[in-house]
Write an enzyme that holds these catalytic residues in place. Structure first.
Site, PDB file in Angstrom:
ATOM      1  N   ALA A   1       1.034  12.935 -23.285  1.00  0.00           N
ATOM      2  CA  ALA A   1       0.518  11.619 -23.687  1.00  0.00           C
ATOM      3  C   ALA A   1       1.326  10.990 -24.824  1.00  0.00           C
ATOM      4  O   ALA A   1       1.567   9.791 -24.838  1.00  0.00           O
ATOM      5  CB  ALA A   1      -0.949  11.737 -24.094  1.00  0.00           C
TER       6      ALA A   1
ATOM      7  N   HIS B   1     -22.361  11.143 -29.568  1.00  0.00           N
ATOM      8  CA  HIS B   1     -21.695  10.217 -30.498  1.00  0.00           C
ATOM      9  C   HIS B   1     -21.458   8.830 -29.904  1.00  0.00           C
ATOM     10  O   HIS B   1     -21.339   7.864 -30.633  1.00  0.00           O
ATOM     11  CB  HIS B   1     -20.389  10.816 -31.042  1.00  0.00           C
TER      12      HIS B   1
ATOM     13  N   ASP C   1       1.025  18.372 -21.583  1.00  0.00           N
ATOM     14  CA  ASP C   1       0.222  17.158 -21.656  1.00  0.00           C
ATOM     15  C   ASP C   1       1.068  16.227 -22.516  1.00  0.00           C
ATOM     16  O   ASP C   1       1.186  16.406 -23.733  1.00  0.00           O
ATOM     17  CB  ASP C   1      -1.137  17.457 -22.309  1.00  0.00           C
TER      18      ASP C   1
ATOM     19  N   PHE D   1      -6.905  18.660 -25.179  1.00  0.00           N
ATOM     20  CA  PHE D   1      -7.694  17.451 -25.437  1.00  0.00           C
ATOM     21  C   PHE D   1      -9.054  17.575 -24.723  1.00  0.00           C
ATOM     22  O   PHE D   1      -9.162  18.263 -23.710  1.00  0.00           O
ATOM     23  CB  PHE D   1      -6.935  16.209 -24.947  1.00  0.00           C
ATOM     24  N   ASP D   2     -10.068  16.885 -25.232  1.00  0.00           N
ATOM     25  CA  ASP D   2     -11.453  17.013 -24.725  1.00  0.00           C
ATOM     26  C   ASP D   2     -11.571  16.887 -23.209  1.00  0.00           C
ATOM     27  O   ASP D   2     -12.227  17.695 -22.556  1.00  0.00           O
ATOM     28  CB  ASP D   2     -12.373  15.914 -25.274  1.00  0.00           C
TER      29      ASP D   2
ATOM     30  N   TYR E   1       0.832  -1.206   0.000  1.00  0.00           N
ATOM     31  CA  TYR E   1       0.000   0.000   0.000  1.00  0.00           C
ATOM     32  C   TYR E   1       0.864   1.253   0.000  1.00  0.00           C
ATOM     33  O   TYR E   1       0.610   2.198  -0.752  1.00  0.00           O
ATOM     34  CB  TYR E   1      -0.923  -0.003   1.231  1.00  0.00           C
TER      35      TYR E   1
ATOM     36  N   LYS F   1      -0.840   5.820 -23.960  1.00  0.00           N
ATOM     37  CA  LYS F   1      -0.328   6.039 -25.314  1.00  0.00           C
ATOM     38  C   LYS F   1       1.175   5.713 -25.304  1.00  0.00           C
ATOM     39  O   LYS F   1       1.563   4.570 -25.426  1.00  0.00           O
ATOM     40  CB  LYS F   1      -0.569   7.491 -25.750  1.00  0.00           C
TER      41      LYS F   1
HETATM   42  N1  F0G Z   1      -4.498  14.013 -23.262  1.00  0.00           N
HETATM   43  C1  F0G Z   1      -4.467  13.616 -24.535  1.00  0.00           C
HETATM   44  C2  F0G Z   1      -3.642  14.375 -25.514  1.00  0.00           C
HETATM   45  C3  F0G Z   1      -5.209  12.489 -24.940  1.00  0.00           C
HETATM   46  O1  F0G Z   1      -5.173  12.103 -26.224  1.00  0.00           O
HETATM   47  C4  F0G Z   1      -5.978  11.782 -23.976  1.00  0.00           C
HETATM   48  C5  F0G Z   1      -6.769  10.609 -24.367  1.00  0.00           C
HETATM   49  C6  F0G Z   1      -5.965  12.245 -22.651  1.00  0.00           C
HETATM   50  C7  F0G Z   1      -5.215  13.356 -22.322  1.00  0.00           C
HETATM   51  C8  F0G Z   1      -6.764  11.575 -21.569  1.00  0.00           C
HETATM   52  O2  F0G Z   1      -6.111  10.436 -21.126  1.00  0.00           O
HETATM   53  O3  F0G Z   1      -7.729   8.608 -21.648  1.00  0.00           O
HETATM   54  O4  F0G Z   1      -5.799   8.237 -20.096  1.00  0.00           O
HETATM   55  O5  F0G Z   1      -7.703   9.649 -19.382  1.00  0.00           O
HETATM   56  N2  F0G Z   1      -7.006  10.270 -25.593  1.00  0.00           N
HETATM   57  C9  F0G Z   1      -7.699   9.082 -26.068  1.00  0.00           C
HETATM   58  C10 F0G Z   1      -7.851   9.104 -27.578  1.00  0.00           C
HETATM   59  C11 F0G Z   1      -8.971   8.773 -25.358  1.00  0.00           C
HETATM   60  O6  F0G Z   1      -8.532   8.202 -28.127  1.00  0.00           O
HETATM   61  O7  F0G Z   1      -7.287   9.979 -28.238  1.00  0.00           O
HETATM   62  P1  F0G Z   1      -6.890   9.169 -20.539  1.00  0.00           P
END
Ligand code: F0G
Length: 458
Positions: free
Chosen positions: A217, A450, A215, A124-125, A72, A258
Protein backbone atom coordinates in the site's frame (compact mmCIF):
# COMPACT_ATOMS: atom_id res chain seq x y z
CA UNK A 1 12.64 25.48 14.16
CA UNK A 2 12.89 22.79 11.51
CA UNK A 3 12.84 24.11 7.94
CA UNK A 4 10.48 22.68 5.40
CA UNK A 5 10.90 22.66 1.63
CA UNK A 6 8.24 24.30 -0.56
CA UNK A 7 5.49 22.33 -2.33
CA UNK A 8 6.84 20.81 -5.60
CA UNK A 9 3.58 21.66 -7.41
CA UNK A 10 1.21 24.57 -7.85
CA UNK A 11 -2.56 24.58 -7.51
CA UNK A 12 -4.79 24.55 -10.61
CA UNK A 13 -8.14 23.61 -9.10
CA UNK A 14 -9.36 24.58 -5.65
CA UNK A 15 -11.87 23.05 -3.29
CA UNK A 16 -13.21 25.63 -0.83
CA UNK A 17 -12.95 24.83 2.87
CA UNK A 18 -15.66 25.96 5.25
CA UNK A 19 -14.52 27.66 8.45
CA UNK A 20 -16.85 27.29 11.40
CA UNK A 21 -16.82 29.01 14.79
CA UNK A 22 -16.06 27.22 18.05
CA UNK A 23 -19.70 27.71 19.08
CA UNK A 24 -20.88 25.98 15.89
CA UNK A 25 -18.38 23.14 16.33
CA UNK A 26 -19.53 22.65 19.93
CA UNK A 27 -23.04 21.94 18.67
CA UNK A 28 -21.88 19.82 15.71
CA UNK A 29 -19.63 17.53 17.75
CA UNK A 30 -22.27 17.14 20.50
CA UNK A 31 -24.80 16.16 17.82
CA UNK A 32 -22.23 13.64 16.50
CA UNK A 33 -22.05 12.01 19.95
CA UNK A 34 -18.40 13.18 20.16
CA UNK A 35 -17.55 10.63 17.47
CA UNK A 36 -15.78 12.17 14.47
CA UNK A 37 -17.11 9.44 12.17
CA UNK A 38 -20.54 11.06 12.58
CA UNK A 39 -19.40 14.46 11.30
CA UNK A 40 -20.15 15.61 7.77
CA UNK A 41 -17.05 16.56 5.78
CA UNK A 42 -18.65 19.97 5.08
CA UNK A 43 -18.10 20.85 8.72
CA UNK A 44 -14.41 19.94 8.74
CA UNK A 45 -11.59 22.38 8.02
CA UNK A 46 -8.60 20.02 7.75
CA UNK A 47 -9.39 16.33 7.42
CA UNK A 48 -6.64 14.04 8.72
CA UNK A 49 -8.87 11.00 9.23
CA UNK A 50 -6.92 8.96 6.68
CA UNK A 51 -4.42 9.14 3.83
CA UNK A 52 -6.46 6.47 2.00
CA UNK A 53 -8.34 7.50 -1.13
CA UNK A 54 -7.83 11.17 -0.26
CA UNK A 55 -4.95 12.06 -2.64
CA UNK A 56 -5.12 14.92 -5.15
CA UNK A 57 -4.56 13.72 -8.72
CA UNK A 58 -2.21 15.53 -11.11
CA UNK A 59 -3.10 17.15 -14.44
CA UNK A 60 -1.57 14.10 -16.12
CA UNK A 61 -3.87 11.76 -14.22
CA UNK A 62 -6.95 13.83 -15.05
CA UNK A 63 -5.89 13.86 -18.70
CA UNK A 64 -5.35 10.08 -18.59
CA UNK A 65 -8.94 9.59 -17.38
CA UNK A 66 -10.12 10.72 -20.81
CA UNK A 67 -8.30 7.81 -22.38
CA UNK A 68 -10.04 5.18 -20.29
CA UNK A 69 -11.07 2.20 -22.39
CA UNK A 70 -14.33 0.99 -20.87
CA UNK A 71 -14.36 -2.39 -22.61
CA UNK A 72 -15.52 -5.40 -20.65
CA UNK A 73 -12.70 -7.65 -21.83
CA UNK A 74 -9.21 -6.83 -23.08
CA UNK A 75 -9.26 -3.14 -22.17
CA UNK A 76 -6.30 -1.16 -23.50
CA UNK A 77 -6.20 0.62 -20.13
CA UNK A 78 -5.56 -2.72 -18.40
CA UNK A 79 -2.53 -3.46 -20.56
CA UNK A 80 -1.11 -0.01 -19.91
CA UNK A 81 -1.53 -0.52 -16.16
CA UNK A 82 -0.06 -4.01 -16.32
CA UNK A 83 3.08 -2.68 -18.07
CA UNK A 84 3.49 0.02 -15.42
CA UNK A 85 3.11 -2.42 -12.53
CA UNK A 86 5.50 -4.89 -14.14
CA UNK A 87 8.08 -2.12 -14.62
CA UNK A 88 7.85 -1.15 -10.92
CA UNK A 89 7.65 -4.63 -9.39
CA UNK A 90 9.15 -6.96 -11.99
CA UNK A 91 6.04 -9.17 -11.59
CA UNK A 92 4.67 -10.17 -15.02
CA UNK A 93 1.13 -11.15 -13.97
CA UNK A 94 -1.23 -8.40 -12.81
CA UNK A 95 -4.86 -8.46 -11.67
CA UNK A 96 -6.77 -5.30 -10.65
CA UNK A 97 -9.25 -5.25 -7.75
CA UNK A 98 -11.77 -2.70 -6.50
CA UNK A 99 -9.53 -1.79 -3.54
CA UNK A 100 -6.89 -3.37 -1.31
CA UNK A 101 -9.23 -5.67 0.57
CA UNK A 102 -10.51 -7.15 -2.70
CA UNK A 103 -6.97 -8.36 -3.39
CA UNK A 104 -6.62 -9.57 0.22
CA UNK A 105 -9.77 -11.62 -0.15
CA UNK A 106 -8.55 -13.39 -3.31
CA UNK A 107 -4.97 -14.04 -2.15
CA UNK A 108 -6.01 -15.36 1.25
CA UNK A 109 -8.68 -17.58 -0.31
CA UNK A 110 -6.14 -19.05 -2.74
CA UNK A 111 -3.29 -19.65 -0.35
CA UNK A 112 -4.76 -20.30 3.09
CA UNK A 113 -5.98 -23.62 4.46
CA UNK A 114 -7.71 -23.65 7.88
CA UNK A 115 -5.37 -24.20 10.81
CA UNK A 116 -2.37 -22.47 9.22
CA UNK A 117 -0.29 -19.50 10.40
CA UNK A 118 0.60 -16.34 8.44
CA UNK A 119 3.61 -14.50 9.90
CA UNK A 120 4.39 -10.91 8.96
CA UNK A 121 5.85 -7.73 10.43
CA UNK A 122 2.36 -6.39 11.38
CA UNK A 123 -0.75 -7.15 9.38
CA UNK A 124 -3.23 -4.38 8.65
CA UNK A 125 -6.70 -4.87 10.24
CA UNK A 126 -8.58 -5.87 7.07
CA UNK A 127 -5.76 -8.22 6.00
CA UNK A 128 -5.77 -9.85 9.42
CA UNK A 129 -9.55 -10.25 9.31
CA UNK A 130 -9.38 -11.93 5.88
CA UNK A 131 -6.78 -14.38 7.19
CA UNK A 132 -8.91 -15.20 10.20
CA UNK A 133 -12.01 -15.63 8.05
CA UNK A 134 -10.15 -18.27 6.02
CA UNK A 135 -9.14 -20.08 9.22
CA UNK A 136 -5.53 -18.93 9.61
CA UNK A 137 -3.83 -17.33 12.60
CA UNK A 138 -2.12 -14.02 11.70
CA UNK A 139 1.16 -13.58 13.56
CA UNK A 140 2.85 -10.18 14.05
CA UNK A 141 6.62 -10.51 14.36
CA UNK A 142 7.77 -6.89 14.18
CA UNK A 143 11.04 -6.13 16.02
CA UNK A 144 10.67 -5.15 19.69
CA UNK A 145 11.62 -1.52 19.04
CA UNK A 146 8.70 -1.36 16.61
CA UNK A 147 6.28 -1.54 19.52
CA UNK A 148 7.93 1.15 21.65
CA UNK A 149 6.78 4.70 20.80
CA UNK A 150 9.98 6.10 22.35
CA UNK A 151 12.45 3.90 20.48
CA UNK A 152 14.25 5.85 17.77
CA UNK A 153 15.12 3.18 15.18
CA UNK A 154 15.36 3.92 11.43
CA UNK A 155 13.42 0.81 10.38
CA UNK A 156 10.80 0.12 13.05
CA UNK A 157 8.78 -1.91 10.53
CA UNK A 158 11.45 -4.64 10.32
CA UNK A 159 10.43 -8.22 10.96
CA UNK A 160 12.23 -10.08 13.77
CA UNK A 161 14.29 -12.59 11.78
CA UNK A 162 14.95 -14.94 14.71
CA UNK A 163 11.26 -15.19 15.47
CA UNK A 164 10.48 -15.69 11.77
CA UNK A 165 13.03 -18.49 11.48
CA UNK A 166 11.64 -20.20 14.60
CA UNK A 167 8.12 -20.13 13.17
CA UNK A 168 9.29 -21.44 9.79
CA UNK A 169 11.43 -24.15 11.42
CA UNK A 170 8.69 -25.27 13.80
CA UNK A 171 5.75 -25.24 11.39
CA UNK A 172 7.30 -25.60 7.91
CA UNK A 173 5.62 -24.96 4.61
CA UNK A 174 2.69 -27.27 5.42
CA UNK A 175 1.53 -24.90 8.16
CA UNK A 176 2.80 -21.56 6.79
CA UNK A 177 1.16 -20.78 3.43
CA UNK A 178 3.05 -17.48 3.02
CA UNK A 179 4.82 -14.69 4.83
CA UNK A 180 3.52 -11.12 4.38
CA UNK A 181 5.67 -8.00 4.76
CA UNK A 182 3.75 -4.73 4.92
CA UNK A 183 5.65 -1.73 3.50
CA UNK A 184 5.51 0.70 5.18
CA UNK A 185 4.08 -0.87 8.33
CA UNK A 186 0.82 1.03 8.92
CA UNK A 187 -0.11 -0.65 12.19
CA UNK A 188 2.84 0.79 14.09
CA UNK A 189 2.82 4.23 12.49
CA UNK A 190 3.88 3.91 8.84
CA UNK A 191 7.32 2.63 9.83
CA UNK A 192 9.65 1.43 7.05
CA UNK A 193 11.28 -1.94 6.47
CA UNK A 194 14.93 -1.99 5.39
CA UNK A 195 16.14 -3.68 2.23
CA UNK A 196 18.56 -5.71 4.34
CA UNK A 197 15.70 -7.01 6.47
CA UNK A 198 13.58 -7.84 3.41
CA UNK A 199 16.53 -9.64 1.79
CA UNK A 200 17.19 -11.70 4.93
CA UNK A 201 13.51 -12.54 5.40
CA UNK A 202 13.39 -13.66 1.76
CA UNK A 203 16.42 -15.91 2.28
CA UNK A 204 14.67 -17.58 5.21
CA UNK A 205 11.49 -18.00 3.19
CA UNK A 206 13.47 -19.60 0.34
CA UNK A 207 15.29 -21.93 2.73
CA UNK A 208 11.98 -23.18 4.12
CA UNK A 209 10.27 -22.98 0.70
CA UNK A 210 7.55 -20.61 1.90
CA UNK A 211 6.40 -17.84 -0.49
CA UNK A 212 6.93 -14.20 0.46
CA UNK A 213 4.35 -11.54 -0.39
CA UNK A 214 4.21 -7.79 0.12
CA UNK A 215 1.32 -5.62 1.25
CA UNK A 216 2.53 -2.73 -0.89
CA UNK A 217 0.00 0.00 0.00
CA UNK A 218 2.82 2.47 0.82
CA UNK A 219 5.68 0.90 -1.15
CA UNK A 220 7.00 4.20 -2.56
CA UNK A 221 7.33 5.79 0.88
CA UNK A 222 9.21 2.68 1.98
CA UNK A 223 11.56 3.04 -1.02
CA UNK A 224 12.23 6.66 -0.06
CA UNK A 225 13.15 5.66 3.50
CA UNK A 226 15.54 3.01 2.14
CA UNK A 227 17.25 5.66 0.00
CA UNK A 228 17.33 8.14 2.89
CA UNK A 229 18.35 5.84 5.74
CA UNK A 230 20.11 2.78 4.29
CA UNK A 231 23.58 3.90 3.30
CA UNK A 232 24.08 1.43 0.43
CA UNK A 233 21.10 2.96 -1.42
CA UNK A 234 21.77 6.67 -1.02
CA UNK A 235 22.70 7.09 -4.70
CA UNK A 236 20.17 4.60 -6.07
CA UNK A 237 17.19 5.58 -8.21
CA UNK A 238 13.85 5.00 -6.49
CA UNK A 239 12.63 2.79 -9.33
CA UNK A 240 15.68 0.53 -8.89
CA UNK A 241 15.06 0.33 -5.13
CA UNK A 242 11.46 -0.61 -5.87
CA UNK A 243 12.42 -3.33 -8.35
CA UNK A 244 15.00 -4.79 -5.99
CA UNK A 245 12.58 -4.78 -3.06
CA UNK A 246 9.85 -6.59 -5.01
CA UNK A 247 12.39 -9.00 -6.54
CA UNK A 248 12.71 -10.69 -3.13
CA UNK A 249 9.01 -11.63 -3.10
CA UNK A 250 6.69 -13.91 -5.04
CA UNK A 251 3.98 -11.32 -5.44
CA UNK A 252 2.13 -8.44 -3.85
CA UNK A 253 -1.28 -7.07 -2.98
CA UNK A 254 -1.86 -3.35 -3.00
CA UNK A 255 -4.44 -0.80 -2.01
CA UNK A 256 -3.98 1.86 -4.72
CA UNK A 257 -5.72 4.38 -2.49
CA UNK A 258 -2.42 5.28 -0.86
CA UNK A 259 0.73 5.25 -3.04
CA UNK A 260 -1.31 4.76 -6.21
CA UNK A 261 -2.24 8.46 -5.86
CA UNK A 262 -5.83 7.69 -6.82
CA UNK A 263 -9.11 7.71 -4.92
CA UNK A 264 -10.12 4.09 -5.38
CA UNK A 265 -8.61 0.82 -6.61
CA UNK A 266 -6.19 -1.98 -5.86
CA UNK A 267 -4.37 -4.87 -7.48
CA UNK A 268 -2.44 -8.10 -7.08
CA UNK A 269 0.71 -9.06 -8.99
CA UNK A 270 2.44 -12.44 -9.22
CA UNK A 271 5.62 -14.04 -10.48
CA UNK A 272 3.78 -17.30 -11.09
CA UNK A 273 1.41 -17.76 -14.04
CA UNK A 274 -0.59 -20.63 -12.51
CA UNK A 275 -1.36 -18.61 -9.37
CA UNK A 276 -2.40 -15.68 -11.51
CA UNK A 277 -4.80 -17.91 -13.45
CA UNK A 278 -6.31 -19.15 -10.21
CA UNK A 279 -6.68 -15.57 -8.98
CA UNK A 280 -8.38 -14.65 -12.28
CA UNK A 281 -10.99 -17.36 -11.69
CA UNK A 282 -11.78 -15.95 -8.27
CA UNK A 283 -11.79 -12.42 -9.64
CA UNK A 284 -14.57 -13.30 -12.07
CA UNK A 285 -16.61 -14.32 -9.06
CA UNK A 286 -15.75 -11.48 -6.68
CA UNK A 287 -14.34 -8.48 -8.53
CA UNK A 288 -15.06 -8.70 -12.24
CA UNK A 289 -13.42 -9.84 -15.46
CA UNK A 290 -9.61 -9.91 -14.97
CA UNK A 291 -8.89 -6.96 -17.28
CA UNK A 292 -10.90 -4.58 -15.10
CA UNK A 293 -11.28 -6.29 -11.70
CA UNK A 294 -13.89 -3.94 -10.28
CA UNK A 295 -12.31 -0.75 -11.64
CA UNK A 296 -13.47 1.55 -14.41
CA UNK A 297 -11.11 1.79 -17.42
CA UNK A 298 -10.49 5.46 -16.66
CA UNK A 299 -9.44 4.61 -13.11
CA UNK A 300 -6.96 2.05 -14.46
CA UNK A 301 -5.44 4.87 -16.57
CA UNK A 302 -5.20 7.30 -13.64
CA UNK A 303 -3.59 4.61 -11.50
CA UNK A 304 -1.04 3.83 -14.17
CA UNK A 305 0.09 7.47 -14.15
CA UNK A 306 -0.11 7.73 -10.33
CA UNK A 307 2.18 4.75 -9.84
CA UNK A 308 4.84 6.46 -11.93
CA UNK A 309 4.47 9.88 -10.30
CA UNK A 310 4.67 8.45 -6.80
CA UNK A 311 8.29 7.39 -7.37
CA UNK A 312 9.43 10.90 -8.33
CA UNK A 313 12.06 12.11 -5.87
CA UNK A 314 10.85 15.74 -5.40
CA UNK A 315 7.35 14.47 -4.61
CA UNK A 316 8.47 11.80 -2.15
CA UNK A 317 11.02 14.02 -0.44
CA UNK A 318 8.39 16.72 0.10
CA UNK A 319 5.84 14.16 1.27
CA UNK A 320 8.02 12.53 3.90
CA UNK A 321 9.47 15.87 5.04
CA UNK A 322 6.02 17.43 5.45
CA UNK A 323 5.05 14.63 7.83
CA UNK A 324 8.40 14.88 9.67
CA UNK A 325 8.03 18.68 9.97
CA UNK A 326 4.70 18.34 11.76
CA UNK A 327 6.14 15.74 14.14
CA UNK A 328 9.16 17.93 14.91
CA UNK A 329 7.14 21.07 15.56
CA UNK A 330 5.12 19.12 18.13
CA UNK A 331 8.11 17.36 19.64
CA UNK A 332 10.03 20.64 20.09
CA UNK A 333 7.36 21.83 22.52
CA UNK A 334 7.30 18.53 24.41
CA UNK A 335 4.22 16.92 22.82
CA UNK A 336 4.66 13.13 23.13
CA UNK A 337 4.73 11.76 19.55
CA UNK A 338 5.72 8.34 18.25
CA UNK A 339 9.36 8.44 17.17
CA UNK A 340 10.57 8.66 14.46
CA UNK A 341 7.60 9.82 12.37
CA UNK A 342 6.57 7.34 9.69
CA UNK A 343 5.67 8.01 6.08
CA UNK A 344 2.04 8.99 6.17
CA UNK A 345 1.05 10.14 9.63
CA UNK A 346 2.05 11.64 12.97
CA UNK A 347 0.89 9.78 16.08
CA UNK A 348 0.38 11.46 19.46
CA UNK A 349 0.48 9.42 22.66
CA UNK A 350 -2.88 10.17 24.31
CA UNK A 351 -2.02 8.72 27.73
CA UNK A 352 1.13 10.86 27.99
CA UNK A 353 -0.55 13.98 26.57
CA UNK A 354 -3.37 13.79 29.14
CA UNK A 355 -1.91 11.92 32.14
CA UNK A 356 -4.69 13.16 34.45
CA UNK A 357 -7.34 11.32 32.40
CA UNK A 358 -7.48 7.56 33.14
CA UNK A 359 -7.51 5.19 30.17
CA UNK A 360 -11.11 4.22 31.03
CA UNK A 361 -12.03 7.81 30.08
CA UNK A 362 -10.47 7.68 26.59
CA UNK A 363 -7.63 10.26 26.71
CA UNK A 364 -6.79 9.96 22.97
CA UNK A 365 -10.45 10.43 22.03
CA UNK A 366 -10.60 13.48 24.34
CA UNK A 367 -7.76 14.99 22.32
CA UNK A 368 -9.51 14.13 19.02
CA UNK A 369 -12.65 15.93 20.21
CA UNK A 370 -10.70 18.94 21.46
CA UNK A 371 -8.79 19.22 18.17
CA UNK A 372 -12.09 19.47 16.34
CA UNK A 373 -13.39 22.06 18.82
CA UNK A 374 -10.15 24.05 18.63
CA UNK A 375 -9.95 24.44 14.86
CA UNK A 376 -12.16 22.01 12.95
CA UNK A 377 -9.40 19.44 12.41
CA UNK A 378 -10.47 15.81 12.17
CA UNK A 379 -7.98 13.25 13.52
CA UNK A 380 -8.67 9.66 14.53
CA UNK A 381 -8.21 7.72 17.75
CA UNK A 382 -6.40 4.40 17.38
CA UNK A 383 -6.46 3.14 20.92
CA UNK A 384 -8.91 2.56 23.73
CA UNK A 385 -12.14 2.92 21.74
CA UNK A 386 -10.87 0.92 18.76
CA UNK A 387 -8.87 -1.86 20.41
CA UNK A 388 -10.24 -2.59 23.93
CA UNK A 389 -11.15 -6.27 24.29
CA UNK A 390 -13.30 -8.15 26.78
CA UNK A 391 -11.96 -11.17 28.64
CA UNK A 392 -14.33 -13.95 27.48
CA UNK A 393 -14.42 -15.58 30.95
CA UNK A 394 -14.41 -12.71 33.44
CA UNK A 395 -15.92 -10.05 31.15
CA UNK A 396 -13.16 -7.72 32.37
CA UNK A 397 -11.99 -5.01 29.95
CA UNK A 398 -8.48 -5.40 28.57
CA UNK A 399 -7.14 -2.03 27.46
CA UNK A 400 -4.59 -1.76 24.66
CA UNK A 401 -1.09 -0.68 25.65
CA UNK A 402 -1.16 2.30 23.28
CA UNK A 403 -3.83 4.99 23.14
CA UNK A 404 -2.87 7.03 20.08
CA UNK A 405 -4.21 9.91 18.01
CA UNK A 406 -3.33 9.58 14.30
CA UNK A 407 -2.92 12.68 12.16
CA UNK A 408 -2.83 11.08 8.70
CA UNK A 409 -1.69 13.43 5.95
CA UNK A 410 -3.43 13.10 2.56
CA UNK A 411 -1.05 13.21 -0.42
CA UNK A 412 -0.63 16.55 -2.30
CA UNK A 413 -3.76 17.97 -0.61
CA UNK A 414 -2.71 20.28 2.20
CA UNK A 415 -0.09 23.02 1.97
CA UNK A 416 2.60 23.71 4.53
CA UNK A 417 0.40 26.54 5.83
CA UNK A 418 -2.31 23.99 6.67
CA UNK A 419 0.28 21.85 8.44
CA UNK A 420 1.22 24.90 10.53
CA UNK A 421 -2.44 25.32 11.52
CA UNK A 422 -2.44 21.70 12.67
CA UNK A 423 0.78 22.15 14.67
CA UNK A 424 -0.44 25.36 16.31
CA UNK A 425 -3.80 23.81 17.22
CA UNK A 426 -2.16 20.83 18.93
CA UNK A 427 0.30 23.13 20.73
CA UNK A 428 -2.48 25.42 21.90
CA UNK A 429 -4.35 22.43 23.37
CA UNK A 430 -1.13 21.17 24.94
CA UNK A 431 -0.82 24.42 26.91
CA UNK A 432 -4.30 24.02 28.43
CA UNK A 433 -4.33 20.23 28.61
CA UNK A 434 -4.94 20.21 32.38
CA UNK A 435 -8.44 21.61 31.80
CA UNK A 436 -9.62 18.78 29.54
CA UNK A 437 -12.13 16.30 30.91
CA UNK A 438 -12.61 12.59 30.25
CA UNK A 439 -15.32 10.91 28.17
CA UNK A 440 -17.62 7.95 28.72
CA UNK A 441 -19.38 5.77 26.16
CA UNK A 442 -23.17 6.10 26.16
CA UNK A 443 -23.87 3.83 23.17
CA UNK A 444 -21.79 1.09 21.54
CA UNK A 445 -22.34 -1.62 18.92
CA UNK A 446 -21.16 -5.18 19.72
CA UNK A 447 -18.44 -5.17 17.00
CA UNK A 448 -16.12 -2.45 15.66
CA UNK A 449 -17.64 -0.01 18.12
CA UNK A 450 -15.35 2.90 17.25
CA UNK A 451 -17.19 3.60 13.98
CA UNK A 452 -20.59 4.20 15.54
CA UNK A 453 -20.32 4.59 19.32
CA UNK A 454 -21.44 7.77 21.07
CA UNK A 455 -19.73 9.51 23.96
CA UNK A 456 -20.51 12.16 26.54
CA UNK A 457 -18.29 14.00 28.99
CA UNK A 458 -17.85 12.30 32.37
N1 F0G B 1 -3.11 -2.67 3.77
C1 F0G B 1 -2.72 -1.58 4.43
C2 F0G B 1 -1.32 -1.49 4.93
C3 F0G B 1 -3.63 -0.52 4.65
O1 F0G B 1 -3.23 0.57 5.32
C4 F0G B 1 -4.96 -0.64 4.16
C5 F0G B 1 -5.94 0.44 4.38
C6 F0G B 1 -5.31 -1.81 3.47
C7 F0G B 1 -4.37 -2.80 3.28
C8 F0G B 1 -6.69 -2.03 2.93
O2 F0G B 1 -6.86 -1.34 1.74
O3 F0G B 1 -8.72 0.24 2.25
O4 F0G B 1 -8.01 -0.21 -0.10
O5 F0G B 1 -9.21 -1.95 1.18
N2 F0G B 1 -5.75 1.42 5.19
C9 F0G B 1 -6.62 2.57 5.40
C10 F0G B 1 -6.09 3.46 6.51
C11 F0G B 1 -8.06 2.25 5.55
O6 F0G B 1 -6.79 4.43 6.89
O7 F0G B 1 -4.98 3.24 7.00
P1 F0G B 1 -8.28 -0.79 1.26
Amino acid sequence: MKKIGPEPYKIKMVEPLKQTTREERKKLIARAGYNIFNLGSEDIYIDLLTDSGTSAMSQFQWAALMQGDETYAGSRSYFRLKDTITSITGYPYVLPSHQGRGAENIITEMLIKPGTIVPGNMHFDSTRAHMQLKGATPLDLVIDQGLKPEADHPFKGNINLNKLENVLKEHGREKVPFVLITVTCNSNGGQPVSMENIRSAAELCRRYRVPLYFDAARFAENCYFIKDREHAYKDSELIDISREMFSYGDGCMMSSKKDGLVNIGGFMAFKDEVLHQHACQLSILYEGFPTYGGMAGRDLEALSVGLQEVLELPYLRFRVEQVAYLAERLQEEGVPVVKPPGGHAVYIDGKKFLPHIPQSQFPAQVLVVELYLESGIRAIELGTTAFTEKDPDSGELIYPELDLVRLAIPRRVYTNAHIDVVAESVLSIYKKRDQLKGLKIVYEAPVLRHFTCRFDFV
